[in-house]
Motif scaffolding. Structure first.
Motif, PDB file in Angstrom:
ATOM      1  N   PHE A  20       0.804  -1.087  -0.185  1.00 17.49           N
ATOM      2  CA  PHE A  20      -0.087  -0.025  -0.034  1.00 17.49           C
ATOM      3  C   PHE A  20       0.672   1.438  -0.005  1.00 17.49           C
ATOM      4  N   GLU A  21       2.038   1.151   0.591  1.00 17.87           N
ATOM      5  CA  GLU A  21       2.945   2.320   0.492  1.00 17.87           C
ATOM      6  C   GLU A  21       3.400   2.634  -1.043  1.00 17.87           C
ATOM      7  N   ARG A  53      -6.229  -4.135 -11.957  1.00 21.78           N
ATOM      8  CA  ARG A  53      -6.596  -3.102 -11.306  1.00 21.78           C
ATOM      9  C   ARG A  53      -5.699  -2.329 -10.604  1.00 21.78           C
ATOM     10  N   LYS A  54      -5.446  -1.019 -10.592  1.00 20.44           N
ATOM     11  CA  LYS A  54      -4.242  -0.242  -9.811  1.00 20.44           C
ATOM     12  C   LYS A  54      -5.044  -0.216  -8.464  1.00 20.44           C
ATOM     13  N   LEU A  55      -3.853  -0.513  -7.474  1.00 20.85           N
ATOM     14  CA  LEU A  55      -4.326  -0.561  -5.993  1.00 20.85           C
ATOM     15  C   LEU A  55      -4.664   0.817  -5.763  1.00 20.85           C
ATOM     16  N   ASP A  56      -4.005   1.910  -6.128  1.00 20.65           N
ATOM     17  CA  ASP A  56      -4.000   3.501  -5.699  1.00 20.65           C
ATOM     18  C   ASP A  56      -5.320   3.908  -6.281  1.00 20.65           C
ATOM     19  N   SER A  57      -5.442   3.893  -7.508  1.00 15.98           N
ATOM     20  CA  SER A  57      -6.631   4.609  -8.206  1.00 15.98           C
ATOM     21  C   SER A  57      -7.921   3.825  -8.458  1.00 15.98           C
ATOM     22  N   GLY A  58      -7.675   2.456  -8.531  1.00 14.73           N
ATOM     23  CA  GLY A  58      -8.753   1.786  -8.763  1.00 14.73           C
ATOM     24  C   GLY A  58      -8.999   1.559 -10.292  1.00 14.73           C
ATOM     25  N   LEU A 107      -0.855  -8.180  -6.941  1.00 14.15           N
ATOM     26  CA  LEU A 107      -1.548  -8.724  -6.081  1.00 14.15           C
ATOM     27  C   LEU A 107      -2.741  -9.668  -6.441  1.00 14.15           C
ATOM     28  N   HIS A 108      -2.608 -11.061  -5.849  1.00 18.05           N
ATOM     29  CA  HIS A 108      -3.489 -11.800  -6.645  1.00 18.05           C
ATOM     30  C   HIS A 108      -4.348 -12.752  -5.549  1.00 18.05           C
ATOM     31  N   TRP A 109      -5.080 -13.642  -5.992  1.00 17.05           N
ATOM     32  CA  TRP A 109      -5.915 -14.491  -5.158  1.00 17.05           C
ATOM     33  C   TRP A 109      -5.501 -15.976  -5.571  1.00 17.05           C
ATOM     34  N   ASN A 110      -4.432 -16.810  -4.982  1.00 15.02           N
ATOM     35  CA  ASN A 110      -4.397 -18.112  -5.329  1.00 15.02           C
ATOM     36  C   ASN A 110      -4.002 -18.315  -6.872  1.00 15.02           C
ATOM     37  N   ILE A 208     -10.517  -6.218   0.306  1.00 15.56           N
ATOM     38  CA  ILE A 208     -10.048  -6.914   1.305  1.00 15.56           C
ATOM     39  C   ILE A 208      -8.604  -6.551   1.785  1.00 15.56           C
ATOM     40  N   ALA A 209      -7.893  -6.307   0.794  1.00 17.19           N
ATOM     41  CA  ALA A 209      -6.530  -5.892   1.212  1.00 17.19           C
ATOM     42  C   ALA A 209      -6.445  -4.720   2.094  1.00 17.19           C
ATOM     43  N   GLY A 210      -7.341  -3.860   1.556  1.00 13.96           N
ATOM     44  CA  GLY A 210      -7.298  -2.604   2.358  1.00 13.96           C
ATOM     45  C   GLY A 210      -7.766  -2.720   3.688  1.00 13.96           C
ATOM     46  N   ARG A 211      -8.782  -3.645   3.802  1.00 12.61           N
ATOM     47  CA  ARG A 211      -9.220  -3.814   5.331  1.00 12.61           C
ATOM     48  C   ARG A 211      -8.041  -4.493   6.116  1.00 12.61           C
TER      49      ARG A 211
END
Length: 280
Positions: A20-21, A53-58, A107-110, A208-211
């Motif tokens: 996230f940084e 999907r960009k983590l910062d901007s969506g 960043l991914h899921w499985n 989920i990652a943000g939470r």
């Protein structure tokens, strides 16, 4: 449920924090494909859509079989007949995007292996005659599913984990298709539905990652289990530390003296403690 290992928990939380940084250089990635279960012919599953999907901007870039078909003037009913050619073009675009954004983190899921993952996408591309000019390094791939196990423990939610985690956190599953529903959608030629599900999943994974990052993710892990590693560490420290044992022993003795001799001046505690406890 077993408590998370304190060392793995700390390390994985640090990984999430660092992602996230550096969010402007992180893509959340997911894809949909033909079912890879009960396959007897050995053929690799066809890919239907990929989203990043960009983590910062969506901001999201997607690659889908039905979009490629539309550009080629092929309607939905004709996709099956031209599937390999359309899939090759879709993967051409995906790998061109990856190659033009080198150094990014994913960043991914499985998405971990040749069955389902980056290696499966690369393999499928080669089957279709393509050759990736750039392969995402393993050190730039981060599996959120495994990170959450390290942070919260293996039993932090039920199975399937993504579905139950969404329910636990009241994240609306609009357009979301589970594995069985995706297989059915593919058989029915519902490529639009598969694409929408893929888009929704990258949004959910980012959510989920943000939470997890801000410590607001709800799980089945109790506070005691979450902090159990630290309690164990403290107990081990107490058992092995002579200064700590001496300090607590003196405190216990003085406590007993004061209990039986309440008229003793309160400064006795401070004086005795300062005398016995080693300085910094």
């Amino acid at each position: 449920m077993s408590a998370p290992d304190p060392r793995k928990q700390k390390a994985s939380r640090s990984v999430i924090d660092r992602l996230f940084e550096d969010a402007s250089n992180v893509w959340v990635t997911h894809y949909s494909c033909e079912s890879f279960y009960d396959r007897t012919d050995g053929r690799s599953p066809r890919i239907t859509s990929i989203a990043v999907r960009k983590l910062d901007s969506g901001q999201t870039v997607s690659f889908s079989i039905h979009q490629i078909a539309e550009l080629d003037g092929i309607d939905l009913s004709g996709i099956t007949e031209h599937y390999d050619a359309l899939e090759r073009k879709m993967l051409d675009e995906f790998f061109a995007h990856v190659g033009s954004h080198r150094g990014m983190k994913y960043l991914h899921w499985n998405m971990r292996d040749i069955n389902y993952g980056f290696a499966a996408i690369e393999h499928r591309y080669r089957v279709l005659g393509g050759e990736p000019h750039f392969i995402i390094p393993d050190e730039n791939k981060f599996d959120l599913a495994r990170l959450l196990i390290d942070v919260y423990g293996v039993g932090y939610t039920g199975h399937p984990r993504l579905t139950t985690l969404l329910e636990k956190n009241k994240i609306q599953p609009r357009d979301f298709l589970n594995g069985a529903s995706e297989a059915e959608a593919f058989e029915q030629g519902n490529y639009v539905g598969l694409h929408q599900s893929t888009l929704r999943k990258v949004d959910m994974i980012a959510n989920i990652a943000g939470r997890a990052r801000d410590r607001s993710l709800k799980t089945n892990t109790t506070w005691w289990e979450m902090h159990g590693g630290r309690v164990r560490t403290f107990i081990n420290f107490a058992a092995e530390s002579r200064p700590f044992q001496l300090t607590t022993g003196v405190a216990s003795i003085i406590g007993l003296i004061i209990a039986f001799q309440p008229d003793l001046p309160s400064t006795l505690w401070i004086t005795a403690t300062n005398w016995f406890v080693p300085g910094p």
